[in-house]
Motif scaffolding. Structure first.
Motif, PDB file in Angstrom:
ATOM      1  N   VAL A   1       0.843  -1.200   0.000  1.00 14.34           N
ATOM      2  CA  VAL A   1       0.000   0.000   0.000  1.00 14.34           C
ATOM      3  C   VAL A   1       0.877   1.248   0.000  1.00 14.34           C
ATOM      4  N   PHE A   2       1.950   1.239   0.812  1.00 17.29           N
ATOM      5  CA  PHE A   2       2.855   2.392   0.863  1.00 17.29           C
ATOM      6  C   PHE A   2       3.467   2.673  -0.506  1.00 17.29           C
ATOM      7  N   LEU A   3       3.916   1.628  -1.188  1.00 17.03           N
ATOM      8  CA  LEU A   3       4.510   1.821  -2.514  1.00 17.03           C
ATOM      9  C   LEU A   3       3.485   2.256  -3.555  1.00 17.03           C
ATOM     10  N   SER A   4       2.201   2.017  -3.288  1.00 17.42           N
ATOM     11  CA  SER A   4       1.151   2.406  -4.226  1.00 17.42           C
ATOM     12  C   SER A   4       0.630   3.823  -3.988  1.00 17.42           C
ATOM     13  N   LEU A   5       1.073   4.466  -2.911  1.00 20.54           N
ATOM     14  CA  LEU A   5       0.599   5.815  -2.611  1.00 20.54           C
ATOM     15  C   LEU A   5       1.052   6.800  -3.676  1.00 20.54           C
ATOM     16  N   LYS A   6       0.213   7.780  -3.923  1.00 20.03           N
ATOM     17  CA  LYS A   6       0.458   8.742  -4.996  1.00 20.03           C
ATOM     18  C   LYS A   6       1.793   9.501  -4.839  1.00 20.03           C
ATOM     19  N   PRO A   7       2.160   9.977  -3.625  1.00 24.36           N
ATOM     20  CA  PRO A   7       3.447  10.684  -3.532  1.00 24.36           C
ATOM     21  C   PRO A   7       4.650   9.811  -3.903  1.00 24.36           C
ATOM     22  N   ILE A   8       4.585   8.536  -3.560  1.00 23.99           N
ATOM     23  CA  ILE A   8       5.686   7.626  -3.899  1.00 23.99           C
ATOM     24  C   ILE A   8       5.709   7.378  -5.405  1.00 23.99           C
ATOM     25  N   ARG A   9       4.530   7.219  -5.995  1.00 19.55           N
ATOM     26  CA  ARG A   9       4.471   7.005  -7.451  1.00 19.55           C
ATOM     27  C   ARG A   9       4.937   8.245  -8.195  1.00 19.55           C
ATOM     28  N   ILE A  10       4.579   9.414  -7.703  1.00 21.37           N
ATOM     29  CA  ILE A  10       5.024  10.653  -8.350  1.00 21.37           C
ATOM     30  C   ILE A  10       6.536  10.807  -8.209  1.00 21.37           C
ATOM     31  N   MET A  11       7.058  10.489  -7.025  1.00 17.00           N
ATOM     32  CA  MET A  11       8.495  10.610  -6.775  1.00 17.00           C
ATOM     33  C   MET A  11       9.293   9.721  -7.728  1.00 17.00           C
ATOM     34  N   ASN A  12       8.751   8.561  -8.087  1.00 16.46           N
ATOM     35  CA  ASN A  12       9.450   7.616  -8.953  1.00 16.46           C
ATOM     36  C   ASN A  12       8.993   7.663 -10.407  1.00 16.46           C
ATOM     37  N   ASN A  13       8.125   8.607 -10.736  1.00 14.27           N
ATOM     38  CA  ASN A  13       7.589   8.726 -12.099  1.00 14.27           C
ATOM     39  C   ASN A  13       7.002   7.404 -12.598  1.00 14.27           C
ATOM     40  N   ILE A  14       6.140   6.821 -11.802  1.00 11.22           N
ATOM     41  CA  ILE A  14       5.538   5.538 -12.139  1.00 11.22           C
ATOM     42  C   ILE A  14       4.406   5.773 -13.132  1.00 11.22           C
ATOM     43  N   ASN A  15       4.465   5.076 -14.259  1.00 13.56           N
ATOM     44  CA  ASN A  15       3.437   5.172 -15.295  1.00 13.56           C
ATOM     45  C   ASN A  15       3.006   3.765 -15.699  1.00 13.56           C
ATOM     46  N   LYS A  16       2.237   3.676 -16.775  1.00 11.18           N
ATOM     47  CA  LYS A  16       1.750   2.361 -17.220  1.00 11.18           C
ATOM     48  C   LYS A  16       2.893   1.429 -17.586  1.00 11.18           C
ATOM     49  N   GLN A  17       3.946   1.974 -18.176  1.00 14.85           N
ATOM     50  CA  GLN A  17       5.085   1.139 -18.548  1.00 14.85           C
ATOM     51  C   GLN A  17       5.766   0.554 -17.312  1.00 14.85           C
ATOM     52  N   SER A  18       5.817   1.322 -16.240  1.00 14.69           N
ATOM     53  CA  SER A  18       6.406   0.821 -14.990  1.00 14.69           C
ATOM     54  C   SER A  18       5.582  -0.319 -14.429  1.00 14.69           C
ATOM     55  N   TRP A  19       4.255  -0.176 -14.474  1.00 13.43           N
ATOM     56  CA  TRP A  19       3.388  -1.242 -13.984  1.00 13.43           C
ATOM     57  C   TRP A  19       3.547  -2.495 -14.837  1.00 13.43           C
ATOM     58  N   LEU A  20       3.614  -2.317 -16.162  1.00 13.16           N
ATOM     59  CA  LEU A  20       3.796  -3.467 -17.055  1.00 13.16           C
ATOM     60  C   LEU A  20       5.144  -4.138 -16.833  1.00 13.16           C
ATOM     61  N   LEU A  21       6.186  -3.335 -16.591  1.00 14.97           N
ATOM     62  CA  LEU A  21       7.499  -3.887 -16.293  1.00 14.97           C
ATOM     63  C   LEU A  21       7.455  -4.698 -14.998  1.00 14.97           C
ATOM     64  N   SER A  22       6.772  -4.174 -14.000  1.00 11.69           N
ATOM     65  CA  SER A  22       6.635  -4.897 -12.723  1.00 11.69           C
ATOM     66  C   SER A  22       5.910  -6.219 -12.913  1.00 11.69           C
ATOM     67  N   ILE A  23       4.842  -6.196 -13.672  1.00  9.28           N
ATOM     68  CA  ILE A  23       4.077  -7.425 -13.917  1.00  9.28           C
ATOM     69  C   ILE A  23       4.932  -8.434 -14.682  1.00  9.28           C
ATOM     70  N   GLY A  24       5.665  -7.963 -15.680  1.00  5.06           N
ATOM     71  CA  GLY A  24       6.531  -8.853 -16.460  1.00  5.06           C
ATOM     72  C   GLY A  24       7.628  -9.483 -15.618  1.00  5.06           C
ATOM     73  N   ILE A  25       8.292  -8.679 -14.804  1.00  6.96           N
ATOM     74  CA  ILE A  25       9.346  -9.204 -13.932  1.00  6.96           C
ATOM     75  C   ILE A  25       8.755 -10.168 -12.917  1.00  6.96           C
ATOM     76  N   PHE A  26       7.574  -9.840 -12.400  1.00  6.65           N
ATOM     77  CA  PHE A  26       6.901 -10.712 -11.443  1.00  6.65           C
ATOM     78  C   PHE A  26       6.663 -12.096 -12.049  1.00  6.65           C
ATOM     79  N   PHE A  27       6.129 -12.133 -13.252  1.00  8.71           N
ATOM     80  CA  PHE A  27       5.859 -13.431 -13.881  1.00  8.71           C
ATOM     81  C   PHE A  27       7.144 -14.194 -14.189  1.00  8.71           C
ATOM     82  N   LEU A  28       8.202 -13.499 -14.587  1.00  3.84           N
ATOM     83  CA  LEU A  28       9.476 -14.175 -14.827  1.00  3.84           C
ATOM     84  C   LEU A  28      10.024 -14.791 -13.542  1.00  3.84           C
ATOM     85  N   ILE A  29       9.950 -14.048 -12.461  1.00  6.41           N
ATOM     86  CA  ILE A  29      10.447 -14.562 -11.183  1.00  6.41           C
ATOM     87  C   ILE A  29       9.564 -15.688 -10.686  1.00  6.41           C
ATOM     88  N   TYR A  30       8.273 -15.528 -10.822  1.00 11.66           N
ATOM     89  CA  TYR A  30       7.368 -16.557 -10.330  1.00 11.66           C
ATOM     90  C   TYR A  30       7.468 -17.841 -11.153  1.00 11.66           C
TER      91      TYR A  30
END
Length: 174
Positions: free
Chosen positions: A140-169
């Motif tokens: 939840v903390f990592l999903s908060l808007k100030p943290i996402r803004i600080m890291n410039n999280i966009n759709k590509q970041s979410w897709l990258l996270s999902i892709g890495i997650f599936f590779l690791i899993y």
């Protein structure tokens, strides 16, 4: 407010680093106990000395996935402290995987189904519940808007996270 979020985010990076080191240490400790147990068995039974390296046991199927998670936590902690965007991705993935691992343990513990070799251990239920709450809190903390803004999280970041997650899993299934 921005300084507070930066400091809190760095603290999360340090927590990731410490958590990863604890995981790697526990795997190393478990592996060492496996080696000593195998040596004692071979001495008692009169079998030839069982020769296996520490690396072979560390990378064995049962230890590979937790080892990867430990490395993931260490890497994400270092990258968060260095203010790299990929640190957010790796941290988010590692906390999600941790939560996914702890959910069944906690549920089975609540149902009093958790049985180890020694028998029912209540400390497993307590620590898994605490770990699950912490994991969900960090997600939840990592999903908060100030943290996402600080890291410039966009759709590509979410897709990258999902892709890495599936590779690791997927490494868990191999």
């Amino acid at each position: 407010m921005n300084k507070t979020w930066n400091k809190t985010y760095k603290i999360l990076g340090i927590i990731n680093l410490i958590f990863g080191l604890i995981i790697i240490y526990k795997i190393f400790e478990f592996t060492q106990s496996q080696i000593s147990h195998m040596e004692k068995l071979s001495e008692q039974s009169g079998f030839p000395k069982y020769d296996i390296s520490l690396i072979d046991l560390l990378l064995h199927n049962s230890n590979r996935f937790p080892f990867i998670i430990g490395i993931l936590f260490i890497t994400s902690g270092i990258l968060i402290v260095l203010k790299k965007k990929i640190g957010w991705n790796l941290s988010y993935i590692s906390w999600i995987i941790t939560a996914l691992i702890l959910i069944p343990i906690t549920i089975y513990g609540i149902r009093d189904v958790t049985v180890t070799v020694i028998g029912s251990e209540y400390w497993i239920q307590i620590y898994s519940g605490i770990g699950l709450i912490l994991s969900l809190t960090f997600i939840v903390f990592l999903s908060l808007k100030p943290i996402r803004i600080m890291n410039n999280i966009n759709k590509q970041s979410w897709l990258l996270s999902i892709g890495i997650f599936f590779l690791i899993y997927l490494t868990r299934m191999i």
